[in-house]
Design a protein around this motif. Sequence first.
Motif, mmCIF file in Angstrom:
data_model
loop_
_atom_site.group_PDB
_atom_site.id
_atom_site.type_symbol
_atom_site.label_atom_id
_atom_site.label_comp_id
_atom_site.label_asym_id
_atom_site.label_seq_id
_atom_site.Cartn_x
_atom_site.Cartn_y
_atom_site.Cartn_z
ATOM 1 N N VAL A 177 -35.048 -26.206 22.974
ATOM 2 C CA VAL A 177 -33.546 -26.028 23.794
ATOM 3 C C VAL A 177 -32.977 -27.214 23.798
ATOM 4 C CG1 VAL A 177 -33.132 -24.908 25.881
ATOM 5 C CG2 VAL A 177 -35.229 -24.623 25.009
ATOM 6 N N VAL A 178 -31.508 -27.180 23.530
ATOM 7 C CA VAL A 178 -31.070 -27.958 24.453
ATOM 8 C C VAL A 178 -29.812 -27.591 25.209
ATOM 9 C CG1 VAL A 178 -28.761 -29.419 22.658
ATOM 10 C CG2 VAL A 178 -30.763 -28.170 21.062
ATOM 11 N N ARG A 179 -29.828 -28.234 25.969
ATOM 12 C CA ARG A 179 -28.652 -28.135 26.920
ATOM 13 C C ARG A 179 -27.913 -29.473 27.647
ATOM 14 N NH1 ARG A 179 -31.479 -25.584 32.487
ATOM 15 N NH2 ARG A 179 -29.791 -24.201 32.329
ATOM 16 N N GLU A 180 -28.635 -30.428 27.425
ATOM 17 C CA GLU A 180 -27.676 -31.795 28.375
ATOM 18 C C GLU A 180 -27.146 -32.437 26.655
ATOM 19 O OE1 GLU A 180 -30.560 -34.247 30.144
ATOM 20 O OE2 GLU A 180 -30.863 -33.057 31.822
ATOM 21 N N LYS A 181 -27.836 -31.937 26.131
ATOM 22 C CA LYS A 181 -27.056 -33.235 24.571
ATOM 23 C C LYS A 181 -26.579 -31.646 23.760
ATOM 24 C CE LYS A 181 -30.666 -36.929 24.728
ATOM 25 N NZ LYS A 181 -32.195 -37.473 23.682
ATOM 26 N N LYS A 223 -19.033 -17.297 29.833
ATOM 27 C CA LYS A 223 -18.426 -18.183 30.729
ATOM 28 C C LYS A 223 -18.767 -19.563 31.636
ATOM 29 C CE LYS A 223 -18.174 -13.499 33.846
ATOM 30 N NZ LYS A 223 -19.791 -12.764 35.126
ATOM 31 N N ASP A 224 -18.028 -19.682 32.471
ATOM 32 C CA ASP A 224 -18.259 -21.675 32.111
ATOM 33 C C ASP A 224 -20.701 -21.486 33.510
ATOM 34 O OD1 ASP A 224 -18.573 -24.483 32.643
ATOM 35 O OD2 ASP A 224 -16.757 -24.056 33.983
ATOM 36 N N LYS A 225 -21.136 -20.912 32.777
ATOM 37 C CA LYS A 225 -21.945 -21.181 34.122
ATOM 38 C C LYS A 225 -23.745 -21.202 32.934
ATOM 39 C CE LYS A 225 -24.200 -17.413 36.449
ATOM 40 N NZ LYS A 225 -24.230 -15.471 37.073
ATOM 41 N N GLU A 226 -24.096 -22.067 34.050
ATOM 42 C CA GLU A 226 -25.228 -22.565 33.566
ATOM 43 C C GLU A 226 -26.406 -21.637 33.690
ATOM 44 O OE1 GLU A 226 -26.362 -25.341 32.347
ATOM 45 O OE2 GLU A 226 -25.073 -26.621 32.974
ATOM 46 N N VAL A 227 -26.854 -20.550 32.810
ATOM 47 C CA VAL A 227 -27.868 -20.202 32.279
ATOM 48 C C VAL A 227 -29.382 -20.591 32.949
ATOM 49 C CG1 VAL A 227 -29.957 -18.800 30.933
ATOM 50 C CG2 VAL A 227 -27.586 -19.363 30.556
ATOM 51 N N GLU A 228 -30.206 -20.489 34.179
ATOM 52 C CA GLU A 228 -31.411 -20.428 34.829
ATOM 53 C C GLU A 228 -32.438 -20.883 34.150
ATOM 54 O OE1 GLU A 228 -28.963 -17.698 37.736
ATOM 55 O OE2 GLU A 228 -29.646 -17.635 35.220
ATOM 56 N N PRO A 229 -32.947 -21.974 34.334
ATOM 57 C CA PRO A 229 -33.665 -22.845 33.146
ATOM 58 C C PRO A 229 -35.132 -21.202 33.337
ATOM 59 C CG PRO A 229 -33.208 -24.672 34.996
ATOM 60 C CD PRO A 229 -32.689 -23.153 35.108
ATOM 61 N N GLU A 230 -35.798 -20.614 34.173
ATOM 62 C CA GLU A 230 -36.719 -19.854 34.351
ATOM 63 C C GLU A 230 -36.199 -18.398 33.328
ATOM 64 O OE1 GLU A 230 -34.081 -19.228 38.402
ATOM 65 O OE2 GLU A 230 -35.024 -20.966 37.132
ATOM 66 N N LYS A 231 -34.815 -18.129 32.998
ATOM 67 C CA LYS A 231 -34.181 -16.640 32.392
ATOM 68 C C LYS A 231 -34.650 -17.159 31.062
ATOM 69 C CE LYS A 231 -31.256 -14.868 34.925
ATOM 70 N NZ LYS A 231 -29.739 -14.059 35.013
#
Length: 271
Positions: A124-128, A92-100
Motif C-alpha cells: 500500500v503506497v500512500r505517504e510516498k 476527489k481530493d479525499k483520503e481513503v480511510e485505512p480501514e477501507k
Amino acid sequence: MFNVDNHKCIGCGLCIEDCFVKDISIIDNKAFIKNKDCIKCGHCIAICPTNAISTDDYNMNEVINYDEDTFNINSENLLNFIRFRRTIRKFKDKEVEPEKLLKIIEAGRYTPTASNLQNVSYIVVREKINELRELVLESLNNLGEEIIKTSKNELEIKYAKSWKLMYKIFKRNPQKQDNLFFFSKNIIIITSPNDLNAGLASTNLELMCNALGLGALYSGFFILASHNSHKIKEFLNLKADEKIINCIVIGYPDVKYLRTVPRKEPSIKWL
C-alpha cells in the motif's frame, strides 16, 4: 496442524469425502487428520456438521457460520454490479480511510490460490506516492525514448510520445497534471510468484473498492514501468520471489455514471 475434537466428531465421513488430497481417515469411528499431505484449504472445517475440526495454523476466531441472509447475493444484482463498474480516472481530493483499504485487501486475502499457497502480497503506497510517481514517469520516459528510436509500430510510438510528455509536464509542475495516478492518494500493488493467483485477487480487490463506494483504475503504465526499472523495485523493497503483477489506483470518484455501457458479444465455443 489440523485437529479433530473426538468429543464432537460423529464419524459422518463428510470431511473425508471432501478432502481432495485424501489426508483424512476414520479410526475408531472418528475422523483422523494425518497432516501429511494437507494443503490447509480448510474444507474440513467448513463442512463439519458438529464444528469438530480446528487448526492452529490460522486464527479460528475468523471462522463465521453460514447465514443465508448475509452470505447470499442475488445473481441479477451481482451481474448488474459487475456491468456498472467503471474505470475511474477522476478522483476527489479525499483520503481513503485505512480501514477501507484493509477491507479491500481482505477481499484479496480470501481469493482462491493454486494449491492454497496463499502467495499473494500487497504493498500500500500512500505517504510516498509522489516519490513513486516520479520513478514510474522516469522509467516510462526512458522506455519512450528507446521505442521512438527503434520501433516502427505507430501505436507504440504514440504511447512513447505521451510518456515523454507526461514526464516533461511532471518535471515542470507536478501538480499541473497527472495521467498516471490521476492525483489519487492511494495505490495497492499486488505481487506474487504466480500471475494467476495475483490476477484473481486483483479482481476481488477492485469489486470491493466499488462495494465501498470507491473508484479504481488498473494501471498498466505502472506495470510496464516497474518491469523496466530497478529503482522502482528497490523503492518497493521487493523480496526475491515477489513479482509485480498488478497495480490498482484507488480513491473516491469525482464522477457519477448513470447507466451501464454495451460490450462486444461473447466469443463462446460449445463442445
